[in-house]
Design an enzyme around this catalytic site. Sequence first.
Site, PDB file in Angstrom:
ATOM      1  N   CYS A  69       0.871  -1.169   0.000  1.00  0.00           N
ATOM      2  CA  CYS A  69       0.000   0.000   0.000  1.00  0.00           C
ATOM      3  C   CYS A  69       0.907   1.217   0.000  1.00  0.00           C
ATOM      4  O   CYS A  69       1.736   1.382   0.914  1.00  0.00           O
ATOM      5  CB  CYS A  69      -0.860  -0.030   1.265  1.00  0.00           C
ATOM      6  N   CYS A 179      -0.762   3.718  -6.488  1.00  0.00           N
ATOM      7  CA  CYS A 179      -1.648   3.126  -5.479  1.00  0.00           C
ATOM      8  C   CYS A 179      -1.918   1.700  -5.936  1.00  0.00           C
ATOM      9  O   CYS A 179      -2.184   1.470  -7.124  1.00  0.00           O
ATOM     10  CB  CYS A 179      -2.947   3.920  -5.392  1.00  0.00           C
TER      11      CYS A 179
HETATM   12  N1  DGL Z   1      -3.935   0.691  -1.886  1.00  0.00           N
HETATM   13  C1  DGL Z   1      -3.499   1.796  -1.171  1.00  0.00           C
HETATM   14  C2  DGL Z   1      -2.362   2.575  -1.769  1.00  0.00           C
HETATM   15  O1  DGL Z   1      -1.562   1.998  -2.402  1.00  0.00           O
HETATM   16  C3  DGL Z   1      -4.428   2.528  -0.297  1.00  0.00           C
HETATM   17  C4  DGL Z   1      -5.553   3.228  -0.899  1.00  0.00           C
HETATM   18  C5  DGL Z   1      -6.463   3.762   0.165  1.00  0.00           C
HETATM   19  O2  DGL Z   1      -6.809   2.999   1.077  1.00  0.00           O
HETATM   20  O3  DGL Z   1      -6.817   4.942   0.069  1.00  0.00           O
HETATM   21  O4  DGL Z   1      -2.234   3.737  -1.610  1.00  0.00           O
END
Ligand code: DGL
Length: 237
Positions: A69, A179
């Site tokens: 993430c 993301c």
């Molecule tokens: N998948 C995540 C990222 O890479 C988080 C997205 C989120 O929860 O806002 O930033």
Amino acid sequence: MIGVYDSGEGGKSVLKELRRLMPWEDYIYYGDKAYCPYGPKSPEFIITRACAVTDYLISRGCEVIVVACNTATAAAISYLRGHYRIPFVGMEPAIKPAVLHSKSGVVGVLATAGTFKGRLYLNTLARFSGNVKVIERIGEGLVETVEKGILDGPEVEEMVRRCIAPMLEAGADHIVLGCTHYPFLQPVIERIAGPGVTVVNPAPAVAAQTKRVLEGIKKTEPSAREGSVEFCYSAKD
Ligand code: DGL
């Protein structure tokens, strides 16, 4: 055992690359769905969640944790590395390869608000952007649609178009997915961006980095054995 952690479903785009590279390893995937999205949340809040998830994954025998993430990496990876003994692999905004290969001199980055505010992103930008113009856009609504499992259709197209239009208008020839939820929308992004634009997903590079880290702490050798995968999620009270 390798722990893979995200705010929800996004980290599965990284898990896929990890399993492609090291199918013989065992994985526990943790989606912190009760608190998703992380994007608009404070770094302090995300650190608290990252510690809770880390404690759980360590209690389950994880020897390395992939923070799959970008937002959690931006907010919490320094803290995690300073407070736990096991290694953590985080997400890197793939600005360097995009800048290196850009012919138009314009690159787009799609990420969450939290990622753009983090020191990691700002440092990477300062180090690698050079003379290339970087157009940043928050992927408004994209995490939510991936969480709902809606990965295509007119509404998703409209959302994606709104996010990437300023990049395309400025002449971007690369769009960096900052993301881990966004690779699930890669077919739509590529369709709207057209054939002249390369969409960069850092997940394969993160999987390769995880393999290097594992090799540093234990043997990870190709074997015919197929590793296990377990999925865990936090639930709203
Ligand atoms: N998948 C995540 C990222 O890479 C988080 C997205 C989120 O929860 O806002 O930033």
